[in-house]
Each structure stands twice: as structure tokens, then as C-alpha cells.
Design an enzyme around this catalytic site. Sequence first.
Site, PDB file in Angstrom:
ATOM      1  N   CYS A  24      -3.862  39.988 -87.249  1.00  0.00           N
ATOM      2  CA  CYS A  24      -4.946  40.777 -86.650  1.00  0.00           C
ATOM      3  C   CYS A  24      -4.774  40.833 -85.128  1.00  0.00           C
ATOM      4  O   CYS A  24      -4.851  41.906 -84.510  1.00  0.00           O
ATOM      5  CB  CYS A  24      -6.293  40.151 -87.039  1.00  0.00           C
ATOM      6  SG  CYS A  24      -7.716  41.147 -86.601  1.00  0.00           S
ATOM      7  N   CYS A  25      -4.507  39.679 -84.517  1.00  0.00           N
ATOM      8  CA  CYS A  25      -4.291  39.655 -83.056  1.00  0.00           C
ATOM      9  C   CYS A  25      -3.034  40.418 -82.675  1.00  0.00           C
ATOM     10  O   CYS A  25      -2.991  41.075 -81.632  1.00  0.00           O
ATOM     11  CB  CYS A  25      -4.180  38.214 -82.554  1.00  0.00           C
ATOM     12  SG  CYS A  25      -5.745  37.355 -82.400  1.00  0.00           S
TER      13      CYS A  25
ATOM     14  N   CYS B 101     -13.127  38.179 -79.534  1.00  0.00           N
ATOM     15  CA  CYS B 101     -13.797  39.054 -80.491  1.00  0.00           C
ATOM     16  C   CYS B 101     -14.943  38.292 -81.180  1.00  0.00           C
ATOM     17  O   CYS B 101     -14.870  37.066 -81.333  1.00  0.00           O
ATOM     18  CB  CYS B 101     -12.805  39.521 -81.544  1.00  0.00           C
ATOM     19  SG  CYS B 101     -11.457  40.494 -80.876  1.00  0.00           S
TER      20      CYS B 101
ATOM     21  N   CYS C  42     -14.423  35.735 -84.042  1.00  0.00           N
ATOM     22  CA  CYS C  42     -13.513  34.627 -83.720  1.00  0.00           C
ATOM     23  C   CYS C  42     -13.957  33.835 -82.497  1.00  0.00           C
ATOM     24  O   CYS C  42     -13.145  33.116 -81.888  1.00  0.00           O
ATOM     25  CB  CYS C  42     -12.102  35.169 -83.498  1.00  0.00           C
ATOM     26  SG  CYS C  42     -11.508  36.168 -84.860  1.00  0.00           S
TER      27      CYS C  42
ATOM     28  N   CYS D 111      -4.197  34.094 -78.953  1.00  0.00           N
ATOM     29  CA  CYS D 111      -4.049  35.395 -79.609  1.00  0.00           C
ATOM     30  C   CYS D 111      -2.585  35.804 -79.636  1.00  0.00           C
ATOM     31  O   CYS D 111      -2.176  36.608 -80.472  1.00  0.00           O
ATOM     32  CB  CYS D 111      -4.889  36.458 -78.910  1.00  0.00           C
ATOM     33  SG  CYS D 111      -4.286  36.910 -77.286  1.00  0.00           S
TER      34      CYS D 111
END
Length: 242
Positions: A113-114, A197, A200, A224
Site C-alpha cells: 500500500c505504501c 494516513c 495507520c 513507509c
Amino acid sequence: MLIQKSENTKELVDNLNYAQKVERSLQLIEDAYREYGDNLVVANSLGKDSLAVWDLAKKVNKNISGFIVATRFFPQETLDFMEQELERFPELEVYRNEEPIPDQLYKKDPDHCCELLKIKPTRRAVEEMDVDCWVTGLRCTEGRTRTDYQEIEERDKGLVKLNPILLWKEREVWQYLALNNVKVNPLYAQGYRSLGCAPCSSITTADNERAGRWQGTSKCGGECGIHTRAIKIEKRLEEMVN
Ligand code: SF4
């Protein structure tokens, strides 16, 4: 630019006082700006450390530009704060990746995702803004993953990374922001110490400043990836070929 490896970072963190650190940071940015000019760009995450670096850079030269990597998962407070920063500093460019991604990827595979939402747009920013030297708010006392860095680095060949507040403690960042009337994200008033985010980032009372990041995953308190992965696109292509 001269890459310094000989100085003992830990000793400097403890032995330099606040004013000496500010002076050193300004000097680092000034020297780099003299060398790289408009190819020096600040990566502004909108967090407290980035805001200190952004303010320092503006003291060195008002023309220094920067970029923000925004994601679809930013908390509303951060989005509102970003809009205010863009009004104050229209020279900040915003980069995001809006491509579709699997639902709740941040739970199943936060690294991926990162990679998609943070690292990819960072690479694009570095490419499109023609960056030779990027300036970050990384600090070596932030947590276990941040102890092994230098103020001036070239982890990506041909892309210098300047970490001008590497030696600052958390308290010194807040000291600088207060003394220089720098506006910050209101989420800090709720108790967050490190912001990212929404899914997180958590409020914690742990000693580790980044302990609230990616809680409940293997990435807890981690990164990240923008400080650990290759950012310059040519470098990655070389890696794939070899
Ligand atoms: S911080 Fe979380 S939501 Fe944001 S890009 Fe990384 S894994 Fe995804």
C-alpha cells in the site's frame, strides 16, 4: 556535495544545544542550495518535522520549492491543513496516486500500500521536478528504524538526500515550531506524535515516537519506505536489468 560519515551522530545529538543545531541545519541547507539551486526540493509530509525543515528552507531562500505526497487515506484534518499550507505556499506541488488498489490493502499488505500510494508518487515528484537533492525531515531519535542515517546521503546514485534536522530531538522540533510561530496540523493537539494516513496512525503513550504508526501490523513503528527504498527511477531500472 561532501558526504560526512566520520562524525558521531549520537554524540552530536546529545552535545549540541538547540541554537547550535538550528545554525547547523541552516548551514546545511544553505550549502546545498548554493550547489543545487532549483534542483534542491523539500519533501514536505505536512508533519511537524517537515514543517520545521520547510520553515528553515524558506529562511535560507524564499524560492526553494517543495512537494507533498498526499494519499486517499489522509485524515480530514490533514487534508484541511494541506489546503491551508497550499494557500500559504502555492509553490508546493501535490503528488498522489489515484489508481485503484485492493480494498483495505493497508491491512493486508501495508508495505505494498505504501509502495503504491507513497513511494510511487515520490519517485514521480523527484523525476518531474528534476530533483538532484531532496531535503527531508528525518531525525535519528524518532525510533528504532531511524538511527542509521547521515545528514548528507547518496543512497540513490545521482540523488543526494539532505536530512538537515537529523540531530534534533522531538522537544527541539516543538521548540523551533513554537519560537517561529509555525502552524501545525491540529491532530497533534489530540495527542498524536507521528502522523500519517488515518488507518495507520494511532495515539499512544509509548516512548518510541513512531510507535503509533501501523499498529497491529508487522510494520508497527516502521517506515513507509521513502527513506529505505530506491527513489530515483533510473536507479530502479538499472536494478531490474542487473
Ligand atoms: S500509511 Fe497506511 S494507508 Fe497510507 S499508504 Fe501506507 S499502508 Fe497505505
